[in-house]
Design a protein around this motif. Structure first.
Motif, PDB file in Angstrom:
ATOM      1  N   ARG A  39       0.811  -1.219   0.000  1.00 40.42           N
ATOM      2  CA  ARG A  39       0.000   0.000   0.000  1.00 40.42           C
ATOM      3  C   ARG A  39       0.842   1.264   0.000  1.00 40.42           C
ATOM      4  N   ARG A  40       2.101   1.154   0.436  1.00 41.00           N
ATOM      5  CA  ARG A  40       2.963   2.330   0.448  1.00 41.00           C
ATOM      6  C   ARG A  40       4.340   1.955  -0.089  1.00 41.00           C
ATOM      7  N   SER A  63      -1.639   2.790  -2.770  1.00 47.74           N
ATOM      8  CA  SER A  63      -2.361   4.058  -2.674  1.00 47.74           C
ATOM      9  C   SER A  63      -1.469   5.205  -2.219  1.00 47.74           C
ATOM     10  N   GLU A  64      -0.230   4.921  -1.780  1.00 51.04           N
ATOM     11  CA  GLU A  64       0.699   5.966  -1.366  1.00 51.04           C
ATOM     12  C   GLU A  64       2.042   5.732  -2.043  1.00 51.04           C
ATOM     13  N   THR A  86      -0.857   0.580 -13.011  1.00 51.76           N
ATOM     14  CA  THR A  86      -1.420  -0.686 -12.529  1.00 51.76           C
ATOM     15  C   THR A  86      -1.781  -0.623 -11.053  1.00 51.76           C
ATOM     16  N   SER A  87      -1.793   0.585 -10.496  1.00 49.82           N
ATOM     17  CA  SER A  87      -2.145   0.762  -9.085  1.00 49.82           C
ATOM     18  C   SER A  87      -3.386   1.643  -8.989  1.00 49.82           C
ATOM     19  N   GLU A  88      -3.700   2.088  -7.768  1.00 50.80           N
ATOM     20  CA  GLU A  88      -4.821   2.994  -7.565  1.00 50.80           C
ATOM     21  C   GLU A  88      -4.421   4.457  -7.727  1.00 50.80           C
ATOM     22  N   PHE A 117       0.321  10.762  -3.843  1.00 47.18           N
ATOM     23  CA  PHE A 117       1.477  10.683  -4.732  1.00 47.18           C
ATOM     24  C   PHE A 117       2.377  11.877  -4.428  1.00 47.18           C
ATOM     25  N   TYR A 118       3.639  11.605  -4.058  1.00 45.88           N
ATOM     26  CA  TYR A 118       4.589  12.651  -3.689  1.00 45.88           C
ATOM     27  C   TYR A 118       5.886  12.394  -4.426  1.00 45.88           C
ATOM     28  N   LEU A 119       6.347  13.393  -5.179  1.00 36.39           N
ATOM     29  CA  LEU A 119       7.621  13.256  -5.884  1.00 36.39           C
ATOM     30  C   LEU A 119       8.402  14.551  -5.718  1.00 36.39           C
ATOM     31  N   LYS A 120       9.658  14.417  -5.287  1.00 40.36           N
ATOM     32  CA  LYS A 120      10.514  15.582  -5.108  1.00 40.36           C
ATOM     33  C   LYS A 120      11.800  15.390  -5.905  1.00 40.36           C
ATOM     34  N   VAL A 121      12.227  16.447  -6.597  1.00 37.90           N
ATOM     35  CA  VAL A 121      13.497  16.440  -7.313  1.00 37.90           C
ATOM     36  C   VAL A 121      14.399  17.467  -6.656  1.00 37.90           C
TER      37      VAL A 121
END
Length: 250
Positions: A39-40, A63-64, A86-88, A117-121
Motif C-alpha cells: 500500500r505504500r 495508494s501511497e 497498474t495501481s490505484e 502521490f509525492y515526488l521531489k526532485v
C-alpha cells in the motif's frame, strides 16, 4: 513477501557510475513480482535505480507513492508510469507543484487524501525545476489526463526567467484541466507564457480550462487579463478569481 504492505528504499547520495545505471536500464527482466498487499512505496535515489526496481514489480492496491530523486539532466521514467498505471494512483484528480528553495515537489490527491502521490526532485534554480517537472509530467501524461485542478507555487527567492516553451511543456499533459491556481510570485512568469504568439491556436494549451485563480492584488489580476480576453474572443471564456493565500500553504 505476499503480505508486504510497506517498502522503504533510500540512498544517501547519488551514485555517479553511468555504466551501472546503463546496465540497470538495459538488462532484460528475468522475474516479475506482484505485491498484492503493498500500500505504500517510498524511494530516494537516482531515476535509473528506481526504474530498474519498478520494472520488476507491480502493486495493484498501492495508494501511497513517495519518491525523491537526486538532481540530473534528464529523466526517463517509463516504468514509473507503468507502475502507477497498474495501481490505484492514476485516480488522482488534483496536482500541486511547489518550486521550493531546495527542490521541486509534486503532489497528487487521491479520493480526498493528500498526498497519495509525492515526488521531489532535489534541484535548483527555478528554470531547472520547471525543466525537470516538464520531463516527468510529460512521461506521466497518460495518467494526468484525468487531473482537473493544478496549483502552482514557488519560493520567493526565485527571480530567474523561465522560457515559455518550458512552461508549455509542463502544462501540456493536463489536457482535461479545469482549474489553475497560481501563487502571486509566479503570476507574472506564467501569465506571459499563457498568451499566444502570432499563428498559435488559442485553445492548443489547456483547452478545457474554466477558471484561473490567483493570489495577490490588482497587479496579479491585470497580468492575466490579456489571456482571459484571448479565451473570451475564442469562444471559451475563463473565470478569473482571487484565492486565499492559505491555498498555497505547504
Amino acid at each position: 513477501m505476499p503480505q508486504l504492505e510497506i517498502v522503504l528504499i533510500g540512498f544517501h547520495s547519488p551514485l555517479a557510475n553511468r555504466d551501472v545505471e546503463r546496465q540497470l536500464l538495459d538488462t532484460p527482466i528475468m522475474t516479475y513480482i506482484t505485491l498484492p498487499n503493498l500500500r505504500r512505496f517510498s524511494f530516494k535515489g537516482v531515476s535509473a535505480y528506481l526504474e530498474g526496481l519498478l520494472a520488476q514489480i507491480s502493486a495493484p492496491v498501492l495508494s501511497e507513492l513517495e519518491i525523491v530523486l537526486f538532481n540530473q539532466l534528464t529523466f526517463t521514467v517509463p516504468h514509473l508510469l507503468q507502475f502507477m498505471d497498474t495501481s490505484e494512483i492514476p485516480s488522482v484528480s488534483t496536482i500541486r507543484l511547489d518550486f521550493m528553495a531546495d527542490g521541486l515537489i509534486l503532489r497528487g490527491r487521491y479520493q480526498g487524501k493528500w498526498p497519495a502521490f509525492y515526488l521531489k526532485v532535489l534541484c535548483r534554480p527555478l528554470d531547472w525545476q520547471v525543466s525537470s517537472a516538464a520531463q516527468i509530467l510529460g512521461a506521466l501524461h497518460p495518467i494526468l489526463s484525468v487531473v482537473e485542478k493544478l496549483t502552482l507555487s514557488q519560493s520567493p527567492e526565485w527571480h530567474n526567467k523561465v522560457d515559455r516553451t518550458q512552461w508549455h511543456q509542463l502544462l501540456r499533459p493536463f489536457s482535461n484541466l479545469k482549474t489553475l491556481h497560481v501563487q502571486n510570485d509566479l503570476v507574472g512568469k506564467l501569465s506571459r507564457s499563457l498568451r499566444t504568439d502570432d499563428g498559435e491556436p488559442p485553445l492548443e494549451l489547456l483547452p478545457n480550462l474554466n477558471e484561473v485563480g490567483y493570489s495577490g492584488g490588482d497587479d496579479a489580476r491585470d497580468a492575466f487579463t490579456p489571456f482571459i480576453n484571448e479565451r473570451q474572443e475564442a469562444g471559451h471564456p475563463v473565470n478569473l478569481t482571487m484565492v486565499d493565500h492559505s491555498e498555497f500553504s505547504p
